[in-house]
Design an enzyme around this catalytic site. Structure first.
Site, PDB file in Angstrom:
ATOM      1  N   ARG A  46       0.852  -1.190   0.000  1.00  0.00           N
ATOM      2  CA  ARG A  46       0.000   0.000   0.000  1.00  0.00           C
ATOM      3  C   ARG A  46       0.888   1.241   0.000  1.00  0.00           C
ATOM      4  O   ARG A  46       2.100   1.131   0.038  1.00  0.00           O
ATOM      5  CB  ARG A  46      -0.990  -0.021   1.174  1.00  0.00           C
ATOM      6  CG  ARG A  46      -0.443  -0.706   2.369  1.00  0.00           C
ATOM      7  CD  ARG A  46      -0.145   0.060   3.630  1.00  0.00           C
ATOM      8  NE  ARG A  46      -0.258   1.472   3.603  1.00  0.00           N
ATOM      9  CZ  ARG A  46       0.771   2.283   3.798  1.00  0.00           C
ATOM     10  NH1 ARG A  46       1.992   1.822   3.997  1.00  0.00           N
ATOM     11  NH2 ARG A  46       0.611   3.579   3.805  1.00  0.00           N
ATOM     12  N   GLY A  47       0.225   2.405  -0.055  1.00  0.00           N
ATOM     13  CA  GLY A  47       0.974   3.655  -0.185  1.00  0.00           C
ATOM     14  C   GLY A  47       1.085   3.974  -1.672  1.00  0.00           C
ATOM     15  O   GLY A  47       1.522   3.112  -2.456  1.00  0.00           O
ATOM     16  N   ALA A  48       0.673   5.181  -2.056  1.00  0.00           N
ATOM     17  CA  ALA A  48       0.522   5.491  -3.490  1.00  0.00           C
ATOM     18  C   ALA A  48       1.767   5.163  -4.337  1.00  0.00           C
ATOM     19  O   ALA A  48       1.659   4.436  -5.339  1.00  0.00           O
ATOM     20  CB  ALA A  48       0.107   6.952  -3.656  1.00  0.00           C
ATOM     21  N   ARG A  76      -7.164  -0.513  -7.029  1.00  0.00           N
ATOM     22  CA  ARG A  76      -7.503   0.591  -6.122  1.00  0.00           C
ATOM     23  C   ARG A  76      -7.685   1.858  -6.970  1.00  0.00           C
ATOM     24  O   ARG A  76      -6.826   2.164  -7.801  1.00  0.00           O
ATOM     25  CB  ARG A  76      -6.405   0.781  -5.054  1.00  0.00           C
ATOM     26  CG  ARG A  76      -6.272  -0.437  -4.129  1.00  0.00           C
ATOM     27  CD  ARG A  76      -5.470  -0.142  -2.886  1.00  0.00           C
ATOM     28  NE  ARG A  76      -6.185   0.700  -1.953  1.00  0.00           N
ATOM     29  CZ  ARG A  76      -5.619   1.251  -0.863  1.00  0.00           C
ATOM     30  NH1 ARG A  76      -4.341   1.050  -0.609  1.00  0.00           N
ATOM     31  NH2 ARG A  76      -6.326   2.007  -0.046  1.00  0.00           N
ATOM     32  N   GLN A 170      -2.496   2.490  10.038  1.00  0.00           N
ATOM     33  CA  GLN A 170      -1.170   2.565   9.417  1.00  0.00           C
ATOM     34  C   GLN A 170      -0.186   3.389  10.259  1.00  0.00           C
ATOM     35  O   GLN A 170       1.014   3.137  10.240  1.00  0.00           O
ATOM     36  CB  GLN A 170      -1.272   3.191   8.013  1.00  0.00           C
ATOM     37  CG  GLN A 170      -1.957   2.316   6.972  1.00  0.00           C
ATOM     38  CD  GLN A 170      -3.439   2.590   6.859  1.00  0.00           C
ATOM     39  OE1 GLN A 170      -4.097   2.962   7.835  1.00  0.00           O
ATOM     40  NE2 GLN A 170      -3.996   2.405   5.679  1.00  0.00           N
ATOM     41  N   ASP A 211      -2.519  10.742  -2.235  1.00  0.00           N
ATOM     42  CA  ASP A 211      -2.802   9.679  -3.200  1.00  0.00           C
ATOM     43  C   ASP A 211      -3.096  10.256  -4.580  1.00  0.00           C
ATOM     44  O   ASP A 211      -2.918   9.572  -5.592  1.00  0.00           O
ATOM     45  CB  ASP A 211      -3.973   8.810  -2.726  1.00  0.00           C
ATOM     46  CG  ASP A 211      -3.461   7.795  -1.728  1.00  0.00           C
ATOM     47  OD1 ASP A 211      -3.205   8.179  -0.574  1.00  0.00           O
ATOM     48  OD2 ASP A 211      -3.241   6.632  -2.128  1.00  0.00           O
ATOM     49  N   ASN A 221      -6.069  12.166   0.275  1.00  0.00           N
ATOM     50  CA  ASN A 221      -5.141  11.383   1.107  1.00  0.00           C
ATOM     51  C   ASN A 221      -5.967  10.616   2.142  1.00  0.00           C
ATOM     52  O   ASN A 221      -7.196  10.734   2.194  1.00  0.00           O
ATOM     53  CB  ASN A 221      -4.114  12.299   1.780  1.00  0.00           C
ATOM     54  CG  ASN A 221      -3.012  11.502   2.449  1.00  0.00           C
ATOM     55  OD1 ASN A 221      -2.382  10.649   1.808  1.00  0.00           O
ATOM     56  ND2 ASN A 221      -2.766  11.716   3.728  1.00  0.00           N
ATOM     57  N   LYS A 222      -5.280   9.835   2.936  1.00  0.00           N
ATOM     58  CA  LYS A 222      -5.928   8.953   3.921  1.00  0.00           C
ATOM     59  C   LYS A 222      -7.033   9.668   4.688  1.00  0.00           C
ATOM     60  O   LYS A 222      -6.877  10.825   5.074  1.00  0.00           O
ATOM     61  CB  LYS A 222      -4.846   8.437   4.883  1.00  0.00           C
ATOM     62  CG  LYS A 222      -5.311   7.483   5.941  1.00  0.00           C
ATOM     63  CD  LYS A 222      -6.131   6.334   5.422  1.00  0.00           C
ATOM     64  CE  LYS A 222      -5.457   5.537   4.325  1.00  0.00           C
ATOM     65  NZ  LYS A 222      -6.407   4.656   3.584  1.00  0.00           N
TER      66      LYS A 222
HETATM   67  O1  MRU Z   1      -4.737   3.105   2.016  1.00  0.00           O
HETATM   68  P1  MRU Z   1      -3.256   3.341   2.015  1.00  0.00           P
HETATM   69  O2  MRU Z   1      -2.564   2.820   3.221  1.00  0.00           O
HETATM   70  O3  MRU Z   1      -2.617   2.900   0.719  1.00  0.00           O
HETATM   71  O4  MRU Z   1      -3.154   4.931   2.053  1.00  0.00           O
HETATM   72  C1  MRU Z   1      -1.892   5.542   2.052  1.00  0.00           C
HETATM   73  C2  MRU Z   1      -1.947   7.017   2.148  1.00  0.00           C
HETATM   74  O5  MRU Z   1      -3.003   7.624   2.240  1.00  0.00           O
HETATM   75  C3  MRU Z   1      -0.636   7.738   2.039  1.00  0.00           C
HETATM   76  O6  MRU Z   1      -0.677   8.938   2.755  1.00  0.00           O
HETATM   77  C4  MRU Z   1      -0.338   8.052   0.569  1.00  0.00           C
HETATM   78  O7  MRU Z   1      -0.557   6.931  -0.241  1.00  0.00           O
HETATM   79  C5  MRU Z   1       1.056   8.525   0.379  1.00  0.00           C
HETATM   80  S1  MRU Z   1       2.287   7.295   0.691  1.00  0.00           S
HETATM   81  C6  MRU Z   1       3.783   8.026   0.375  1.00  0.00           C
END
Ligand code: MRU
Length: 314
Positions: A46-48, A76, A170, A211, A221-222
């Site tokens: 996970r993480g963009a 996603r 997270q 994201d 973002n999250k």
């Molecule tokens: O659902 P996730 O854990 O993939 O969400 C991640 C985030 O929202 C991060 O802040 C974003 O992807 C940036 S990661 C460098």
């Protein structure tokens, strides 16, 4: 921290299964694009930026098969890095080489983001962040957490405050794990305590990842990032977004057009696999929210620190 949660090894893609952290470090060995797609949708990875890198290698495993591209793209919807990476690999003559290149570019971008971001902050800083944006979310040191790492290296960090990040935690599970490994001073707070922390303890900076950043700077973002930005603005604490340019989507004019993933309500209604809500409880479980550009004081990319008004047109 020397971690490579997605890397190529002997013709397979090695993926660190983040669902099991911090208790167990187990690796998935993916030799097929479908395994990669499953790892992305189930959030083993996970993480963009890291989603983009994993998908790039997944398409390389399928030797640019259009069916695989479609399958990987449907994992996603919000992180635009996924689509940018797939397009790059699909348009390249050597898919594996292109996947390696994307990974290396993200790694280099993080260092630059870390330095640009740290230069905005004075010493002895308390910095609040949300979710995990570190070495588990991207190749290299990370984006928002990368800035915190650079501040720590420079002796300018007093303490990182990690929002727990309900419902998948997270911050609590992954960012705390990274901070412990790198001896970064930190504390975890419940997401709902961010405003109270600013009021009672004070903070010098709030920084989150992204994201997808729309052309006008609105940022997905999250979930919880928008509340954090509102609290930061109310307490006059500078609020920044840190992300590589691969997260900017010039084709999305504003945040209104960003697709927001909604995930299984069980993530919210259960804790560690056990239902804690009464049976039949209805829920809304969006994975992301959109912070309007007007609340964002800086957007830090590998090209520098930008201020509002933003225009990321091509
Ligand atoms: O659902 P996730 O854990 O993939 O969400 C991640 C985030 O929202 C991060 O802040 C974003 O992807 C940036 S990661 C460098």
């Amino acid at each position: 921290m020397n971690l490579d949660p997605v890397h190529w090894h002997n013709g397979s893609l090695m993926i660190l299964d983040q669902r099991l952290l911090p208790d167990e470090e187990r690796w998935i060995e993916a030799s097929d694009w479908k395994q990669v797609a499953e790892a992305i949708s189930s959030m083993a990875v996970r993480g963009a930026p890291l989603i983009g890198v994993a998908a790039a290698y997944g398409l390389a495993l399928a030797d640019n098969d259009p069916v695989a591209k479609q399958g990987l793209a449907s994992t996603r919807p919000t992180a635009v890095n996924l689509f940018h990476a797939l397009d790059r690999v699909a348009n390249s003559k050597d898919p594996l080489q292109e996947a390696h290149r994307i990974s290396e570019e993200e790694r280099a971008a993080n260092e630059a983001i870390g330095n640009f971001g740290a230069s905005l902050i004075e010493g002895n800083a308390t910095v609040i962040t949300i979710c995990n944006t570190g070495s588990l979310a991207t190749p290299g040191i990370g984006t928002a957490l990368g800035i915190i790492r650079v501040l720590h290296r420079q002796g300018k960090l007093r303490e990182a405050i990690l929002c727990e990040t309900r419902p998948r935690q997270q911050g609590l599970k992954l960012s705390a794990w990274e901070c412990i490994q790198d001896s970064i001073p930190f504390r975890v707070i419940p997401d709902g305590a961010a405003a109270a922390f600013m009021k009672t303890h004070g903070a010098q900076f709030v920084v989150a990842g992204a994201d997808r950043i729309a052309r006008n700077g609105d940022t997905a973002n999250k979930i919880g990032t928008y509340s954090l930005a509102l609290a930061a603005n109310a307490h006059k604490v500078p609020f920044a977004i840190a992300a590589p340019t691969s997260t900017i989507d010039p084709n999305t004019p504003t945040g209104e057009e960003i697709p927001i993933e909604e995930r299984d309500p069980a993530e919210l209604l259960e804790v560690a696999g056990h239902r804690v809500a009464p049976k039949g409880t209805p829920a809304w479980n969006p994975a992301f929210d959109v912070t309007p550009a007007t609340l964002i004081d800086h957007i830090v990319t590998e090209q520098g620190a930008f201020s509002k008004p933003y225009d990321f047109g091509v």
